[in-house]
Design a protein around this motif. Structure first.
Motif, PDB file in Angstrom:
ATOM      1  N   ASP A 112       0.776  -1.307  -0.226  1.00  4.17           N
ATOM      2  CA  ASP A 112      -0.165  -0.153   0.014  1.00  4.17           C
ATOM      3  C   ASP A 112       0.810   1.212   0.113  1.00  4.17           C
ATOM      4  O   ASP A 112       0.454   2.401  -0.556  1.00  4.17           O
ATOM      5  CB  ASP A 112      -0.906   0.085   1.367  1.00  4.17           C
ATOM      6  N   SER A 113       2.219   1.177   0.666  1.00  9.51           N
ATOM      7  CA  SER A 113       2.973   2.397   0.793  1.00  9.51           C
ATOM      8  C   SER A 113       4.149   1.726   0.407  1.00  9.51           C
ATOM      9  O   SER A 113       4.715   0.925   1.107  1.00  9.51           O
ATOM     10  CB  SER A 113       2.716   3.165   2.021  1.00  9.51           C
ATOM     11  N   ILE A 114       5.295   2.487  -0.350  1.00  9.08           N
ATOM     12  CA  ILE A 114       6.645   2.078  -0.686  1.00  9.08           C
ATOM     13  C   ILE A 114       7.437   3.478  -0.625  1.00  9.08           C
ATOM     14  O   ILE A 114       7.095   4.296  -0.902  1.00  9.08           O
ATOM     15  CB  ILE A 114       6.807   1.463  -1.921  1.00  9.08           C
ATOM     16  N   GLY A 115       8.411   3.330   0.420  1.00  9.21           N
ATOM     17  CA  GLY A 115       9.206   4.531   0.801  1.00  9.21           C
ATOM     18  C   GLY A 115      10.788   4.119   0.480  1.00  9.21           C
ATOM     19  O   GLY A 115      11.171   2.886   0.672  1.00  9.21           O
ATOM     20  N   LEU A 116      11.375   5.094  -0.322  1.00 12.90           N
ATOM     21  CA  LEU A 116      13.015   4.593  -0.465  1.00 12.90           C
ATOM     22  C   LEU A 116      13.732   6.086   0.092  1.00 12.90           C
ATOM     23  O   LEU A 116      13.268   7.133  -0.422  1.00 12.90           O
ATOM     24  CB  LEU A 116      13.168   4.785  -1.868  1.00 12.90           C
ATOM     25  N   GLU A 117      14.524   5.836   0.964  1.00 10.49           N
ATOM     26  CA  GLU A 117      15.433   6.894   1.251  1.00 10.49           C
ATOM     27  C   GLU A 117      16.836   6.761   1.260  1.00 10.49           C
ATOM     28  O   GLU A 117      17.155   5.593   1.326  1.00 10.49           O
ATOM     29  CB  GLU A 117      15.066   7.247   2.803  1.00 10.49           C
ATOM     30  N   GLY A 118      17.599   7.759   0.870  1.00 11.19           N
ATOM     31  CA  GLY A 118      18.923   7.552   0.757  1.00 11.19           C
ATOM     32  C   GLY A 118      19.804   8.752   0.677  1.00 11.19           C
ATOM     33  O   GLY A 118      19.027   9.903   0.291  1.00 11.19           O
ATOM     34  N   ARG A 119      20.751   9.029   0.786  1.00  8.13           N
ATOM     35  CA  ARG A 119      21.652  10.143   0.593  1.00  8.13           C
ATOM     36  C   ARG A 119      21.885  10.186  -0.911  1.00  8.13           C
ATOM     37  O   ARG A 119      22.241  11.353  -1.648  1.00  8.13           O
ATOM     38  CB  ARG A 119      23.343  10.218   1.179  1.00  8.13           C
ATOM     39  N   GLY A 138      21.159   8.214  -4.923  1.00 13.25           N
ATOM     40  CA  GLY A 138      20.559   7.028  -5.766  1.00 13.25           C
ATOM     41  C   GLY A 138      20.639   7.183  -7.241  1.00 13.25           C
ATOM     42  O   GLY A 138      20.886   8.170  -7.753  1.00 13.25           O
ATOM     43  N   ASP A 139      20.585   6.149  -7.744  1.00 13.21           N
ATOM     44  CA  ASP A 139      20.981   5.830  -9.134  1.00 13.21           C
ATOM     45  C   ASP A 139      20.135   4.683  -9.720  1.00 13.21           C
ATOM     46  O   ASP A 139      20.069   3.462  -9.169  1.00 13.21           O
ATOM     47  CB  ASP A 139      22.482   5.378  -9.344  1.00 13.21           C
ATOM     48  N   LEU A 140      19.035   5.104 -10.717  1.00  8.84           N
ATOM     49  CA  LEU A 140      17.890   4.245 -11.208  1.00  8.84           C
ATOM     50  C   LEU A 140      18.539   4.086 -12.753  1.00  8.84           C
ATOM     51  O   LEU A 140      18.379   5.158 -13.335  1.00  8.84           O
ATOM     52  CB  LEU A 140      16.885   4.803 -10.973  1.00  8.84           C
ATOM     53  N   ARG A 141      19.019   2.971 -13.368  1.00 11.89           N
ATOM     54  CA  ARG A 141      19.309   2.902 -14.578  1.00 11.89           C
ATOM     55  C   ARG A 141      18.545   1.675 -15.382  1.00 11.89           C
ATOM     56  O   ARG A 141      18.469   0.545 -14.932  1.00 11.89           O
ATOM     57  CB  ARG A 141      20.698   2.338 -14.638  1.00 11.89           C
TER      58      ARG A 141
END
Length: 136
Positions: A37-44, A46-49
């Motif tokens: 229902d809820s997805i969280g991503l945290e970080g200093r 990030g790289d999405l390829r």
């Protein structure tokens, strides 16, 4: 203390559930899915390829200090676009063309247009209305 877990079965499902709430992580050969229902991503950082990306949803909100987009081509289909800007600057090397049913430009101050040559064509009337009209 720095270990590696290796899962070797054909597929894995990790499910966390409480009442009606459920989160699932599915790992299949060549595919990974995360559903909740809820997805969280945290970080200093990030790289999405991804080779091909599709984003589908009902709404998108982004709050950024700075955004940059570099693309060879951008196509948009929008029913209504509203922009509120302090300043807008565009530099177009070749052609800028606008096709619309109607067009209107309203400025509170001076509207300045500078060109080597100006061509105005009208199928019917051309109207110029002003307190003073200076030609030449």
């Amino acid at each position: 203390s720095g270990g590696v877990t290796r899962l070797t079965a054909r597929a894995h499902r990790l499910v966390a559930a409480r009442g009606d709430e459920r989160a699932t992580l599915a790992l299949d050969p060549g595919e990974a899915r995360l559903a909740a229902d809820s997805i969280g991503l945290e970080g200093r950082r990030g790289d999405l390829r991804l080779d091909k990306t599709r984003l589908t949803g009902r709404s998108l909100e982004a709050r950024l200090d700075t955004a940059s987009l570099t693309a060879t081509r951008v196509d948009t289909t929008i029913e209504r676009l509203t922009s509120r800007l302090k300043r807008a600057l565009s530099r177009i090397e070749e052609l800028w063309e606008l096709r619309s049913g109607r067009a209107r430009i309203v400025t509170e101050g001076t509207w300045h247009q500078k060109s080597e040559r100006v061509v105005v064509l009208a199928d019917r009337d051309v109207r110029i209305d002003g307190e003073r009209i200076n030609l030449g």
